[in-house]
Each structure stands twice: as structure tokens, then as C-alpha cells.
Design a protein around this motif. Sequence first.
Motif, short mmCIF file in Angstrom:
data_model
loop_
_atom_site.label_atom_id
_atom_site.label_comp_id
_atom_site.label_asym_id
_atom_site.label_seq_id
_atom_site.Cartn_x
_atom_site.Cartn_y
_atom_site.Cartn_z
N PRO A 9 65.76 32.65 18.95
CA PRO A 9 66.54 33.71 18.30
C PRO A 9 66.12 33.97 16.86
CG PRO A 9 67.97 32.23 19.52
CD PRO A 9 66.63 31.59 19.51
N GLU A 10 65.88 32.93 16.09
CA GLU A 10 65.54 33.11 14.68
C GLU A 10 64.13 33.66 14.48
OE1 GLU A 10 65.15 28.57 15.39
OE2 GLU A 10 66.20 30.30 16.24
N LYS A 11 63.36 33.75 15.56
CA LYS A 11 62.02 34.36 15.52
C LYS A 11 62.02 35.69 16.27
CE LYS A 11 59.72 31.19 13.23
NZ LYS A 11 59.05 31.48 11.94
N PHE A 12 63.14 36.40 16.22
CA PHE A 12 63.25 37.74 16.82
C PHE A 12 63.05 37.72 18.33
CE2 PHE A 12 61.33 38.05 12.56
CZ PHE A 12 62.36 38.69 11.89
N GLY A 13 63.38 36.60 18.97
CA GLY A 13 63.24 36.50 20.41
C GLY A 13 61.82 36.23 20.88
N HIS A 14 60.95 35.81 19.97
CA HIS A 14 59.59 35.46 20.36
C HIS A 14 59.58 34.15 21.14
CE1 HIS A 14 57.43 37.84 16.90
NE2 HIS A 14 58.29 38.57 17.58
N TRP A 15 58.77 34.12 22.19
CA TRP A 15 58.51 32.88 22.90
C TRP A 15 57.44 32.07 22.19
CZ3 TRP A 15 60.01 30.99 27.97
CH2 TRP A 15 61.04 31.73 28.56
N ARG A 16 56.60 32.77 21.43
CA ARG A 16 55.48 32.11 20.77
C ARG A 16 54.98 32.95 19.61
NH1 ARG A 16 54.30 34.72 25.17
NH2 ARG A 16 55.05 33.01 26.47
N VAL A 17 54.25 32.31 18.73
CA VAL A 17 53.47 32.99 17.69
C VAL A 17 52.01 32.65 17.97
CG1 VAL A 17 52.92 33.13 15.23
CG2 VAL A 17 55.30 32.90 15.97
N TYR A 18 51.22 33.67 18.28
CA TYR A 18 49.83 33.44 18.66
C TYR A 18 48.98 33.09 17.44
CZ TYR A 18 50.83 35.46 23.24
OH TYR A 18 51.33 35.71 24.50
N GLY A 19 47.99 32.25 17.68
CA GLY A 19 46.98 31.94 16.68
C GLY A 19 45.62 32.37 17.18
N ALA A 20 44.59 32.03 16.43
CA ALA A 20 43.23 32.39 16.81
C ALA A 20 42.84 31.80 18.16
CB ALA A 20 42.26 31.94 15.73
N ASP A 21 43.53 30.74 18.57
CA ASP A 21 43.22 30.13 19.87
C ASP A 21 43.74 30.95 21.04
OD1 ASP A 21 45.89 29.63 19.38
OD2 ASP A 21 45.84 27.55 20.07
N VAL A 22 44.26 32.15 20.77
CA VAL A 22 44.64 33.05 21.86
C VAL A 22 43.43 33.36 22.74
CG1 VAL A 22 44.23 35.21 20.59
CG2 VAL A 22 45.92 35.17 22.42
N VAL A 23 42.24 33.21 22.17
CA VAL A 23 41.01 33.43 22.95
C VAL A 23 40.97 32.52 24.17
CG1 VAL A 23 39.65 31.82 21.56
CG2 VAL A 23 38.50 33.61 22.84
N HIS A 24 41.52 31.32 24.06
CA HIS A 24 41.51 30.40 25.20
C HIS A 24 42.43 30.90 26.31
CE1 HIS A 24 39.11 27.75 22.82
NE2 HIS A 24 40.06 27.53 21.93
N ARG A 25 43.51 31.57 25.94
CA ARG A 25 44.40 32.16 26.96
C ARG A 25 43.69 33.30 27.67
NH1 ARG A 25 50.64 31.24 25.89
NH2 ARG A 25 50.49 29.50 24.42
N PHE A 26 42.99 34.13 26.91
CA PHE A 26 42.24 35.22 27.53
C PHE A 26 41.22 34.67 28.52
CE2 PHE A 26 42.95 37.83 23.43
CZ PHE A 26 44.11 38.38 23.95
N LYS A 27 40.49 33.62 28.11
CA LYS A 27 39.46 33.05 28.98
C LYS A 27 40.06 32.45 30.24
CE LYS A 27 36.12 32.00 25.33
NZ LYS A 27 35.44 30.93 24.55
N ALA A 28 41.26 31.87 30.12
CA ALA A 28 41.90 31.24 31.28
C ALA A 28 42.63 32.26 32.16
CB ALA A 28 42.88 30.17 30.81
N TYR A 29 43.28 33.25 31.54
CA TYR A 29 44.13 34.18 32.28
C TYR A 29 43.35 35.34 32.89
CZ TYR A 29 48.11 32.07 29.71
OH TYR A 29 49.04 31.22 29.17
N ILE A 30 42.36 35.87 32.14
CA ILE A 30 41.64 37.07 32.58
C ILE A 30 40.13 36.85 32.34
CG2 ILE A 30 43.51 38.75 32.41
CD1 ILE A 30 42.60 39.36 29.53
N PRO A 31 39.54 35.86 33.02
CA PRO A 31 38.16 35.47 32.72
C PRO A 31 37.12 36.56 32.98
CG PRO A 31 38.93 34.44 34.76
CD PRO A 31 40.12 35.04 34.10
N ASP A 32 37.40 37.49 33.87
CA ASP A 32 36.43 38.52 34.21
C ASP A 32 36.61 39.81 33.42
OD1 ASP A 32 35.32 36.85 36.17
OD2 ASP A 32 36.84 37.48 37.63
N GLN A 33 37.56 39.82 32.48
CA GLN A 33 37.85 41.02 31.71
C GLN A 33 37.30 40.89 30.28
OE1 GLN A 33 39.28 44.14 32.19
NE2 GLN A 33 38.59 44.40 30.09
N PRO A 34 36.43 41.80 29.85
CA PRO A 34 35.99 41.79 28.45
C PRO A 34 37.18 42.05 27.51
CG PRO A 34 34.58 43.21 29.76
CD PRO A 34 35.75 42.86 30.62
#
Length: 204
Positions: free
Chosen positions: A132-157
Motif C-alpha cells: 500500500p505505501e508503494k502505491f500498490g506496487h508489487w515490485r520496484v524493478y531494477g536493471a536486472d529486469v533484463v533477466h526477467r525478459f530473458k526468462a519470460y520472453i526469450p524469443d522476443q527482442p
Amino acid sequence: MALNGTMPRCTGCQSLERHRVYRIMFERLGPQAFAEWSSIQFSPDPTVDPKWFASFELSIYGEPGGIDIQAIDRPDEAYDYVGCSHVLEHVGDDRAALNELLRITRRDGLLFLSIPDPFGEDVTRDWGFAKPEKFGHWRVYGADVVHRFKAYIPDQPVLAYRGRDPVTGESTGCFLMPRSSERHRWIVERLGDTVELLSGPSLR
């Protein structure tokens, strides 16, 4: 206040740093290219002008007709342009959300993704619930968001764009996900060295 202490909000259009940075990016891409495109925007965002597109749909979650990006009630490849601005951090299953956003983007289309500046921090802070105190955010992304992209959508540029706000001087960025080699080349030709391949294969 901007990070450097200057006043960021325009009293006319109410834009902030990110809106101006992204608008410059879209102007370099050339809004005339969107004249025959169908589009959907998740959350209000003055970055793009609805008049650029042949059709424009706005979804605001929690309001009548609002769509949950984790399970989008639209057919495959329904839109040429899909814009998602500062929404991904508000959902529990960001893997499902990313795949849904790409699912509804046409094969020659473009997904524009904006999240609170991931280049400002190194490591994502994920609480596993809406804070709640973070406006309902589940997370605050950092530069390591690249690892989520690689894991979640590996075939998408995933192309990372970075620009500087002409008003405050602050820099910020966003992500562009072209769905075809033609769209990939179109982006790189127009944005040059302000855009780089962050994740996924090059389609150029």
C-alpha cells in the motif's frame, strides 16, 4: 520534484519527465507511420496522441471496461500498437502479463512498455504482494529486469531506449518490443544509438 530538485510537471499538458522523453522518441519514429494502426493503451499516458492512430482504445484497470493485463480479453494479434505505461509493477504475475501483451500485438506491430525507471537501481525489489505505501506496487524493478525478459520472453527482442528530458535534464528510458524484422529495423534506423538490444534475438 525531479531528482535534481527542479519542477518537472508541465502546467499545460501535465507531462512529466518520462512523458517528454518518450514523446521525443515517438516523434523520431514518425507518428505518420501509425495512421492506419489499431491501438490499445493500458493506463492514461500523454506520451502518444490518440489521433495518431486509426483506432484507439484506453483501458484503465478498476474502471468500467478496464482490462486485467494478466488475462487480456482480446483475440490474438488484435492491435498494431500496444502501449503499457506504469502498469506492470502493479500486477502479481508479470510473466503472464508480458506474454499477454505480446499475444495481442500483431506480427508487424509494436509493444511499448514503460515502468518506473529500472536503470535507477541495480536490483529489483519484489515484495510478493501489493504494498500500500508503494502505491500498490508489487515490485520496484531494477536493471536486472533484463533477466526477467530473458526468462519470460526469450524469443522476443527487447530494445531499451534512453533519453534526456529537455526540461529537467533528467534521463530515463523505456522498452520497445518489435514483432517483426521489418519493425526492428525501422526502430533502429530512426532511433540510432539511443536504442540498444537488451534481451532476445536480433531480428535485423
